[in-house]
Design an enzyme around this catalytic site. Structure first.
Site, PDB file in Angstrom:
ATOM      1  N   LYS A   1     -19.097  21.859  29.064  1.00 29.20           N
ATOM      2  CA  LYS A   1     -19.324  22.541  27.789  1.00 29.20           C
ATOM      3  C   LYS A   1     -20.217  23.769  27.936  1.00 29.20           C
ATOM      4  O   LYS A   1     -20.112  24.715  27.158  1.00 29.20           O
ATOM      5  CB  LYS A   1     -19.896  21.559  26.767  1.00 29.20           C
ATOM      6  CG  LYS A   1     -18.863  20.551  26.265  1.00 29.20           C
ATOM      7  CD  LYS A   1     -19.443  19.651  25.201  1.00 29.20           C
ATOM      8  CE  LYS A   1     -18.354  18.809  24.554  1.00 29.20           C
ATOM      9  NZ  LYS A   1     -17.601  18.000  25.501  1.00 29.20           N
TER      10      LYS A   1
ATOM     11  N   GLU B   1     -27.181  22.877  20.792  1.00 28.82           N
ATOM     12  CA  GLU B   1     -26.765  24.057  20.044  1.00 28.82           C
ATOM     13  C   GLU B   1     -27.032  23.849  18.561  1.00 28.82           C
ATOM     14  O   GLU B   1     -27.279  22.723  18.107  1.00 28.82           O
ATOM     15  CB  GLU B   1     -25.286  24.369  20.290  1.00 28.82           C
ATOM     16  CG  GLU B   1     -24.347  23.267  19.866  1.00 28.82           C
ATOM     17  CD  GLU B   1     -22.913  23.509  20.334  1.00 28.82           C
ATOM     18  OE1 GLU B   1     -22.711  24.320  21.256  1.00 28.82           O
ATOM     19  OE2 GLU B   1     -22.002  22.875  19.782  1.00 28.82           O
TER      20      GLU B   1
ATOM     21  N   ASN C   1     -18.849  11.194  14.827  1.00 25.85           N
ATOM     22  CA  ASN C   1     -18.212  12.301  15.548  1.00 25.85           C
ATOM     23  C   ASN C   1     -16.853  11.934  16.138  1.00 25.85           C
ATOM     24  O   ASN C   1     -16.349  12.628  17.022  1.00 25.85           O
ATOM     25  CB  ASN C   1     -19.134  12.826  16.669  1.00 25.85           C
ATOM     26  CG  ASN C   1     -20.429  13.368  16.133  1.00 25.85           C
ATOM     27  OD1 ASN C   1     -20.436  14.220  15.254  1.00 25.85           O
ATOM     28  ND2 ASN C   1     -21.543  12.851  16.628  1.00 25.85           N
TER      29      ASN C   1
ATOM     30  N   GLU D   1     -10.951  23.450  19.907  1.00 22.27           N
ATOM     31  CA  GLU D   1     -11.566  22.934  18.686  1.00 22.27           C
ATOM     32  C   GLU D   1     -12.568  23.941  18.134  1.00 22.27           C
ATOM     33  O   GLU D   1     -13.334  24.555  18.889  1.00 22.27           O
ATOM     34  CB  GLU D   1     -12.247  21.588  18.957  1.00 22.27           C
ATOM     35  CG  GLU D   1     -11.283  20.528  19.475  1.00 22.27           C
ATOM     36  CD  GLU D   1     -11.901  19.145  19.525  1.00 22.27           C
ATOM     37  OE1 GLU D   1     -13.138  19.030  19.357  1.00 22.27           O
ATOM     38  OE2 GLU D   1     -11.148  18.174  19.725  1.00 22.27           O
TER      39      GLU D   1
ATOM     40  N   GLU E   1     -15.153  23.314  21.597  1.00 13.86           N
ATOM     41  CA  GLU E   1     -14.816  22.911  22.951  1.00 13.86           C
ATOM     42  C   GLU E   1     -13.308  23.023  23.132  1.00 13.86           C
ATOM     43  O   GLU E   1     -12.556  23.160  22.159  1.00 13.86           O
ATOM     44  CB  GLU E   1     -15.257  21.466  23.235  1.00 13.86           C
ATOM     45  CG  GLU E   1     -14.558  20.419  22.377  1.00 13.86           C
ATOM     46  CD  GLU E   1     -15.066  19.017  22.645  1.00 13.86           C
ATOM     47  OE1 GLU E   1     -15.976  18.858  23.480  1.00 13.86           O
ATOM     48  OE2 GLU E   1     -14.547  18.080  22.020  1.00 13.86           O
TER      49      GLU E   1
ATOM     50  N   ASN F   1     -10.202  20.846  24.882  1.00 13.33           N
ATOM     51  CA  ASN F   1      -9.778  19.613  25.529  1.00 13.33           C
ATOM     52  C   ASN F   1      -8.557  19.909  26.390  1.00 13.33           C
ATOM     53  O   ASN F   1      -7.513  20.316  25.873  1.00 13.33           O
ATOM     54  CB  ASN F   1      -9.456  18.541  24.483  1.00 13.33           C
ATOM     55  CG  ASN F   1     -10.708  18.087  23.762  1.00 13.33           C
ATOM     56  OD1 ASN F   1     -11.727  17.821  24.378  1.00 13.33           O
ATOM     57  ND2 ASN F   1     -10.643  18.013  22.442  1.00 13.33           N
TER      58      ASN F   1
ATOM     59  N   ARG G   1      -6.169  18.383  27.788  1.00  7.02           N
ATOM     60  CA  ARG G   1      -5.306  17.204  27.851  1.00  7.02           C
ATOM     61  C   ARG G   1      -4.518  17.113  26.561  1.00  7.02           C
ATOM     62  O   ARG G   1      -4.696  17.912  25.645  1.00  7.02           O
ATOM     63  CB  ARG G   1      -6.154  15.937  28.021  1.00  7.02           C
ATOM     64  CG  ARG G   1      -7.229  15.814  26.930  1.00  7.02           C
ATOM     65  CD  ARG G   1      -7.933  14.492  26.932  1.00  7.02           C
ATOM     66  NE  ARG G   1      -9.139  14.480  26.126  1.00  7.02           N
ATOM     67  CZ  ARG G   1      -9.179  14.374  24.804  1.00  7.02           C
ATOM     68  NH1 ARG G   1      -8.049  14.310  24.111  1.00  7.02           N
ATOM     69  NH2 ARG G   1     -10.327  14.356  24.147  1.00  7.02           N
TER      70      ARG G   1
ATOM     71  N   PHE H   1     -19.089   2.276   8.988  1.00 11.25           N
ATOM     72  CA  PHE H   1     -17.740   2.846   8.882  1.00 11.25           C
ATOM     73  C   PHE H   1     -16.819   2.409  10.021  1.00 11.25           C
ATOM     74  O   PHE H   1     -15.742   2.951  10.185  1.00 11.25           O
ATOM     75  CB  PHE H   1     -17.778   4.376   8.810  1.00 11.25           C
ATOM     76  CG  PHE H   1     -18.548   4.888   7.629  1.00 11.25           C
ATOM     77  CD1 PHE H   1     -18.071   4.721   6.340  1.00 11.25           C
ATOM     78  CD2 PHE H   1     -19.759   5.530   7.809  1.00 11.25           C
ATOM     79  CE1 PHE H   1     -18.781   5.189   5.247  1.00 11.25           C
ATOM     80  CE2 PHE H   1     -20.482   6.007   6.720  1.00 11.25           C
ATOM     81  CZ  PHE H   1     -19.987   5.835   5.433  1.00 11.25           C
TER      82      PHE H   1
END
Length: 711
Positions: free
Chosen positions: A160, A244, A279, A319, A332, A334, A336, A392
């Site tokens: 990252k 960040e 997240n 993203e 970021e 990904n 894949r 949740f």
């Protein structure tokens, strides 16, 4: 498909062969397969592919391979020897025991499986080794094709810190923050203070929501640094962190990209992924209600810029966080296939797995950017073996004693890797399936999702369907007014299930009473005739008492055939249905509105558990006499939970922070439980002295196991 407007170019691309359906598991519109994809078995790609994964994604890859005429090899741990993906493959190889580091992350064993089977290529799915550059390098050294990007792209985007620097260089919008590695907790507090709270602490090598914490002050930064580094080391073998600026109240919107080895790169529109817990995504949809064409194009073009900057070749996802003014920031990339890729497939008509295989073979992309449509709307709900009433969703384990997917409904796709009798274990992700619905409009897709959730039968494990149904029927979600804070904002005290309105309560009470009477009438008959020959006319009126949420309700009801007129709480409710008590689904009509109930439990004492509008409700239906007598029965004294700490989920004990005799303050950490690679800090409910400790680090505990007692 009937709802599609395919461009002339894409029509030419997809001309030559007949599509074979995905065994009834893909969206169907107007009787035709969801995809407009052609599977040309004469196009030379690979003879045999090994799928280095398990569960639903392994099954998903195998389905496309089958249509392309490619043989498949499954790998599995010893506990997965009877798994669906193993049965579906042409060949299967055991790569070790249950723990992931000894099986699905065991590169040596997987390389041996490749040599034994002669697989020419490997599809990694998502998770596990899908973004591991060392694995990709070993494949290349062995002369085996990795179905994914080159190792330099995996390395560049997998880190990252480096990916953020590359994004800046590619003129992609980035979030303000510290561009280096955070060395220690003191360094973390200093950097967070310089950036300004709130901040996001995240694993440099991370993904999937693991190793991420939001901190609003110095204390939360210290705790977040500790837990995130532990999670990162456990999940990725890399405990480096970055910090960040946290964008408050953002949307999480991602762009699907597809690139080949010939310099061609496309963006396949966006996915809205803002409904999250810890997240991790829960509900996704494509397209987003929020983006206008200009913002969509700008995000897509920046995503392609980044892909080209790292010479990306395969399917990937960029993203972004998007604020209320449609400013977007790189989060970021990904490298894949994403979990939520099916919704992109639904609105574009492309099979992303097929595209990945073609690109890996070195074939060029055929579609052009102007050929990529947005046709209709698709929504995905991630169905998990989780208890949604605990944060949740905390993991649940068990065996699926009864399992029935709603694939008989139109416009419904279910991607799963389990079946009735499958075990949901502590070792792997608790996902049961990805439930996808499609419609010409968002409203149609939402209605299909509501119907599909009501028709989904899952027994043996706790699942999150109550939460999913509440989300997709919530007025705020329907309006599209969502952010990543949707769940904590709408359920600040935690998820409590469907909250009954007075009308809904009458519907539920009447339905339970009708079910009770139908069961009583059935018990009096044998092969359709009364058990005892009598001239007495069959009963048509009843006076009952129904208990719900510690309140009693008097019910009067009359029967006419399979219909009941029920008087309860000052209102009349008409309930009718076939009342097939052997079926897991009970389709009924309540005041003319069709409903699908599920009777989850029923006993001779009148206890009935009904799934109504997604939520399980426990009721007790009694005759007047039985209700009078039950008032004389002693009640069980509830357990004092303030003096004990029980494990809220199955998992392993990472750390125990107290010992007998210690004084703890309210909210103080007592121990840390790891489940499905996520670490959960358990705290004291009140200030007290520790009486006894019943666990130690390294032990495995079950849900409800006693961990610590307080005086």
């Amino acid at each position: 498909m009937a709802a599609y407007m395919i461009s002339p170019t894409l029509q030419r691309v997809l001309l030559s062969a007949k599509h074979v359906s995905f065994h009834s598991r893909f969206c169907v519109v107007a009787g035709r397969a969801q995809y407009s994809v052609v599977y040309d078995t004469s196009e030379k790609t690979f003879d045999k592919i090994l799928i280095a994964n398990r569960g639903e994604i392994a099954c998903r890859v195998m389905k496309t391979c089958r249509k392309m005429g490619i043989k498949t090899v499954a790998i599995h741990s010893d506990v997965d020897s009877s798994a669906v993906h193993v049965k579906m493959a042409d060949e299967a190889v055991c790569v070790g025991p249950a723990p992931t580091n000894k099986s699905y992350l065991n590169m040596d064993a997987i390389m041996d499986a490749i040599r034994i089977t002669g697989a020419q290529a490997v599809h990694p799915g998502y998770g596990f080794l899908s973004e591991n550059k060392e694995f990709a390098k070993r494949l290349v050294a062995e002369g085996v094709v990795f179905i994914g990007p080159d190792t330099h792209a995996i390395h560049a985007m997998g880190d990252k810190i480096e990916s953020k620097l590359l994004a800046k260089a590619a003129k992609v919008n980035v979030i303000p923050g510290f561009d280096g590695v955070v060395k220690n907790v003191v360094d973390a507090v200093k950097i967070a203070g310089e950036i300004g709270y709130p901040v996001m602490i995240k694993a440099s090598a991370g993904g999937g929501g693991k190793g991420m914490r939001i901190a609003w002050n110095d204390d939360e930064t210290r705790e977040g640094f500790r837990l995130s580094s532990q999670e990162a080391a456990s999940s990725f073998g890399d405990d480096r962190l970055l910090i960040e600026k946290f964008v408050d109240n953002p949307r999480h919107i991602e762009i699907q990209v597809l690139a080949d080895k010939h310099g061609n790169a496309l963006w396949l529109n966006e996915r809205e992924c803002s409904i999250q817990r810890r997240n991790q995504k829960v509900v996704e949809e494509a397209p987003s209600t929020f983006l206008d064409p200009e913002t969509r194009r700008a995000m897509g073009e920046q995503a392609v810029q980044l892909a080209k900057a790292v010479k990306y070749s395969s399917a990937g996802t960029v993203e972004f966080l998007v604020d209320s003014k449609k400013n977007f920031y790189f989060l970021e990339m990904n490298t894949r296939l994403q979990v939520e890729h099916p919704i992109t497939e639904c609105i574009t008509g492309l099979d992303l797995v097929q595209q990945m295989i073609r690109v890996a073979k070195g074939l060029p992309l055929v579609p052009r950017q102007e050929d990529i449509p947005i046709n209709g709307w698709a929504i995905e709900s991630r169905v998990y073996a989780e208890d949604p009433y605990k944060s949740f969703g905390l993991p649940s384990i068990g065996r699926l004693s009864q399992y029935q997917e709603p694939v008989n409904l139109p416009n419904v796709r279910v991607d799963s890797g389990i079946q009735e009798g499958s075990d949901i274990s502590i070792y792997y992700d608790p996902m049961i399936s990805k439930l996808v619905t499609y419609g010409a409009t968002r409203a149609e897709a939402l209605q299909k999702m509501e119907d599909a959730l009501d028709h989904y039968v899952i027994r043996g494990v706790t699942h999150n369907i109550p939460l999913l149904r509440e989300i997709i029927t919530h007025p705020r979600f329907i309006s599209g007014d969502i952010t990543t804070n949707f769940l904590p904002e709408e359920y600040p005290e935690g998820f409590k299930g469907h909250q009954l309105t007075p009308g809904g309560r009458r519907e539920l009470l009447a339905s339970a009473a009708a079910l009770y009477v139908s069961a009583q009438l059935r018990s009096q008959r044998f092969l359709g005739s009364p058990r005892v020959s009598t001239t007495t006319q069959e009963q048509t009126q009843w006076e009952l008492q129904v208990e719900l949420e510690k309140k009693s309700h008097l019910v009067s009801m009359k029967r006419c055939g399979s219909s009941f007129t029920v008087e309860v709480d000052g209102g009349l409710v008409e309930v009718s249905g076939e009342w097939n008590l052997s079926s897991p689904l009970l389709p009924v009509s309540v005041n003319g509105t069709p409903r699908v109930l599920q009777c989850l439990a029923r006993d001779a004492a009148g206890q009935i558990t009904l799934q109504y509008l997604g939520t399980q409700f426990k009721l007790r239906v009694l005759s007047k006499l039985a209700a009078t007598l039950s008032g004389h029965m002693p009640e069980k004294v509830p357990e004092d939970t303030s003096s004990i700490l029980r494990s809220p989920m199955p998992g392993s004990v990472v750390a125990v922070s107290v010992k007998p005799g210690d004084m703890v303050a309210e909210g103080q950490e007592i121990c840390v439980i790891e489940a499905m690679k996520m670490q959960n800090s358990l705290i004291a409910a009140r200030a007290a002295k520790v009486k006894s400790v019943h666990c130690k680090a390294g032990e495995t505990v079950g849900e409800g196991d006693l961990l610590v007692e307080l005086e």
